[in-house]
Structures are given as structure tokens and as C-alpha cells.
Design a protein around this motif. Structure first.
Motif, PDB file in Angstrom:
ATOM      1  N   GLN A   1      -6.707  -6.327   2.574  1.00  0.00           N
ATOM      2  CA  GLN A   1      -5.562  -6.580   3.447  1.00  0.00           C
ATOM      3  C   GLN A   1      -4.314  -6.888   2.627  1.00  0.00           C
ATOM      4  OE1 GLN A   1      -4.612  -6.230   6.489  1.00  0.00           O
ATOM      5  NE2 GLN A   1      -4.350  -8.151   7.593  1.00  0.00           N
TER       6      GLN A   1
ATOM      7  N   ASN B   1      -2.852  -3.696   1.138  1.00  0.00           N
ATOM      8  CA  ASN B   1      -2.106  -2.945   2.148  1.00  0.00           C
ATOM      9  C   ASN B   1      -0.732  -3.555   2.390  1.00  0.00           C
ATOM     10  OD1 ASN B   1      -5.107  -2.216   4.010  1.00  0.00           O
ATOM     11  ND2 ASN B   1      -3.935  -0.839   2.726  1.00  0.00           N
ATOM     12  N   ARG B   2      -0.660  -4.887   2.414  1.00  0.00           N
ATOM     13  CA  ARG B   2       0.623  -5.552   2.645  1.00  0.00           C
ATOM     14  C   ARG B   2       1.570  -5.361   1.457  1.00  0.00           C
ATOM     15  NH1 ARG B   2       1.428  -8.994   6.629  1.00  0.00           N
ATOM     16  NH2 ARG B   2       2.529 -10.554   5.376  1.00  0.00           N
TER      17      ARG B   2
ATOM     18  N   ASP C   1       2.957  -1.901   1.920  1.00  0.00           N
ATOM     19  CA  ASP C   1       3.968  -1.894   2.978  1.00  0.00           C
ATOM     20  C   ASP C   1       5.293  -2.460   2.470  1.00  0.00           C
ATOM     21  OD1 ASP C   1       2.099  -0.849   4.712  1.00  0.00           O
ATOM     22  OD2 ASP C   1       1.637  -2.769   5.676  1.00  0.00           O
TER      23      ASP C   1
ATOM     24  N   LEU D   1      -4.972   0.677  -5.115  1.00  0.00           N
ATOM     25  CA  LEU D   1      -4.386   1.472  -4.037  1.00  0.00           C
ATOM     26  C   LEU D   1      -3.293   2.330  -4.652  1.00  0.00           C
ATOM     27  CD1 LEU D   1      -3.362   0.336  -0.489  1.00  0.00           C
ATOM     28  CD2 LEU D   1      -1.730   1.570  -1.909  1.00  0.00           C
TER      29      LEU D   1
ATOM     30  N   ARG E   1      -0.306   5.507  -4.022  1.00  0.00           N
ATOM     31  CA  ARG E   1       0.507   6.328  -3.129  1.00  0.00           C
ATOM     32  C   ARG E   1       1.298   7.310  -3.976  1.00  0.00           C
ATOM     33  NH1 ARG E   1      -2.563   4.896   0.019  1.00  0.00           N
ATOM     34  NH2 ARG E   1      -2.280   3.651   1.910  1.00  0.00           N
TER      35      ARG E   1
ATOM     36  N   ALA F   1      -7.268   4.385  -1.447  1.00  0.00           N
ATOM     37  CA  ALA F   1      -7.682   3.171  -2.140  1.00  0.00           C
ATOM     38  C   ALA F   1      -9.105   3.335  -2.659  1.00  0.00           C
ATOM     39  CB  ALA F   1      -7.604   1.973  -1.200  1.00  0.00           C
TER      40      ALA F   1
ATOM     41  N   ARG G   1      -7.294   3.372   3.528  1.00  0.00           N
ATOM     42  CA  ARG G   1      -6.654   2.064   3.452  1.00  0.00           C
ATOM     43  C   ARG G   1      -7.525   1.105   2.643  1.00  0.00           C
ATOM     44  NH1 ARG G   1      -2.609   0.675   6.488  1.00  0.00           N
ATOM     45  NH2 ARG G   1      -3.352  -1.448   6.878  1.00  0.00           N
ATOM     46  N   ALA G   2      -6.867   0.225   1.897  1.00  0.00           N
ATOM     47  CA  ALA G   2      -7.581  -0.690   1.013  1.00  0.00           C
ATOM     48  C   ALA G   2      -8.455  -1.671   1.787  1.00  0.00           C
ATOM     49  CB  ALA G   2      -6.584  -1.450   0.142  1.00  0.00           C
TER      50      ALA G   2
END
Length: 257
Positions: free
Chosen positions: A98, A101-102, A105, A124, A126, A159, A202-203
């Protein structure tokens, strides 16, 4: 979400002895909802209500026998309701994903579209590297001694999480005890399995799946991963070495090793 911090949301939730609705932030509620999803997907192999067992074997601060079924924990937009007054939550198997992911973001909110983040062994990615090639990550060989890569894999917009017992474990009377609990045995996972690495978009998903697949062991884990089409690498102790089992398209991602 840290059970080690006395006034974290989870610690306050755990100390409450009620089945009334308890307030929780959206961040924590998203983690619990994802945990419920992964629990269903892995037939209960991921169960964050077993923190009492983790603590009993020396790996966490939560005390008391587990109470209440995780599937019966209720969620709504502003909180959760326990299935039993003494039910507790240990989100350590999903909180790091979580957090990744934050982080992603936050980076995207300031205009970054290509980056690689590592947090405690989970990664993770991108976009691509500056030269246009995929990002790369090494899966560590889970054997005592000098850290070495077992495989190096390519990542793009996804991820990779690894769970294992190389660090957080001990051997007593011939049995290995680790921080990952097998819900079926209601005891620490105890098998030849040394680590599991799994890809996900997603991680937070990869984090929970790696924990669940490790708990399932060297037979049930690969069987479920193959059936569900998960790209995963299972490394099991085999004498002085390791035995590999790959599922899904994991082999296609290897660029070294």
C-alpha cells in the motif's frame, strides 16, 4: 497501520472490545478491502486476523488468541466492524505494498511518469529506464551467507514482491518458525519453501499474494498460482541448494540467471 505503534489506527482498533462500528481512514480501509479480496482469491491463505499467532512465536506485538473469522469483518465508507470483540488485525503483510502504491501516486501527481521504487525488498516500476529499456530487479537467492541474485527480471508498469523466511525465522528442535503464518495449520509456515516472488499490476496486490503463496507451501502454492495465471517464482531448499518452480509467464521475464 503499524501494530508496533501504540496509537496507530490499527493498534487502537485492536484494543477496542466491541462489535460496534469503529472509525478508520480510507487508507486503512483500502488495505483491509484488498486483504479480503486476496483472502478470497487464495482460499484463505492470506488472513490478517492471525496477528496473535505471529506474536506468540516472537514475531509481533499482538497478543491473545485469534478471534472471529476474517471473512465476517464488515466494512463501510468510514469504518469497520469486528466479527468478535477480541478480533485483531495485522496488516504487515500488505501495508508495505500500500505504501509503494501511495509513493507512486505522489510521484505521478507531480508529473513523473517513469520511476522505480524499492521498499524493503519490494519494487514498483512505471514507464521505462532513460534509454527506453525495461527496469530491472534481482530476486535474491534465499540462502545464508553473502547476498547474491538468483534471477534478474524485467519490469514495466508493474510491481514485484518477495516473501520468505531467510531473515525473520529461527530453527528450534528441527522445525523452522517464521513470521508468515499458515492459516490452515494455525501455526508458522513450516516447509522447504524459502521464498516466493510474484508480479502484479499493483504493489499492494503483489505484497499480499507473495505472503499467501508462501503460506501455502511448495505444493499448494504453485498449484494455485498456475491455476490463477500468476507469474511467480518459488524457491525451495533442496540440500545445500535451491529448487525452482515457475508459474505463469515468469520465465519470459528473466533477463539474467
Amino acid at each position: 497501520m503499524s501494530p508496533f505503534r501504540k496509537w496507530s489506527e490499527i493498534s487502537v482498533f485492536n484494543r477496542s472490545r466491541t462489535t460496534d462500528w469503529l472509525p478508520l481512514s480510507s487508507v486503512v480501509l483500502r488495505a483491509i478491502a484488498k486483504a479480503q479480496s486476496v483472502a478470497a482469491r487464495t482460499r484463505g491463505a492470506f488472513d490478517p486476523t492471525l496477528g496473535g499467532l505471529v506474536g506468540r512465536y516472537g514475531f509481533g506485538p499482538i497478543t491473545g488468541a485469534p478471534a472471529g473469522a476474517f471473512r465476517d469483518l464488515e466494512l463501510r465508507a468510514d469504518g469497520a466492524r469486528k466479527a468478535h470483540p477480541r478480533q485483531t488485525l495485522d496488516l504487515c503483510g500488505i501495508a508495505k505494498g500500500q505504501a509503494l502504491n501511495r509513493c507512486a501516486d505522489a510521484l505521478r501527481s507531480i508529473g513523473l511518469e517513469a520511476f522505480f521504487i524499492e521498499m524493503g525488498g519490494e519494487v514498483l516500476a512505471r514507464g521505462t529506464r532513460p534509454d527506453g529499456s525495461p527496469w530491472r530487479a534481482a530476486v535474491e537467492r534465499p540462502l545464508p551467507g553473502r547476498a547474491e541474485p538468483q534471477r534478474v527480471v524485467a519490469l514495466r508498469d508493474e510491481a514485484l514482491a518477495t516473501s520468505g523466511d531467510l531473515i525473520n525465522s529461527y530453527v528450534l528442535a528441527g522445525h523452522r518458525y517464521g513470521h508468515i503464518t499458515d492459516p490452515q495449520r494455525m501455526a508458522p509456515a513450516d516447509s522447504a519453501l524459502a521464498s516466493v516472488s510474484v508480479f502484479a499490476r499493483r504493489a499492494i496486490t503483489a505484497d499480499a499474494l507473495a505472503t499467501a503463496l508462501f503460506a501455502l507451501g511448495p505444493k499448494r502454492g504453485p498449484a494455485l498460482a498456475e491455476h490463477a495465471g500468476m507469474d511467480a517464482l518459488f524457491l525451495s531448499r533442496d540440500g545445500a541448494g535451491l529448487r525452482e518452480v515457475m508459474t505463469g509467464r515468469f520465465r519470459d521475464r528473466i533477463i539474467w540467471g
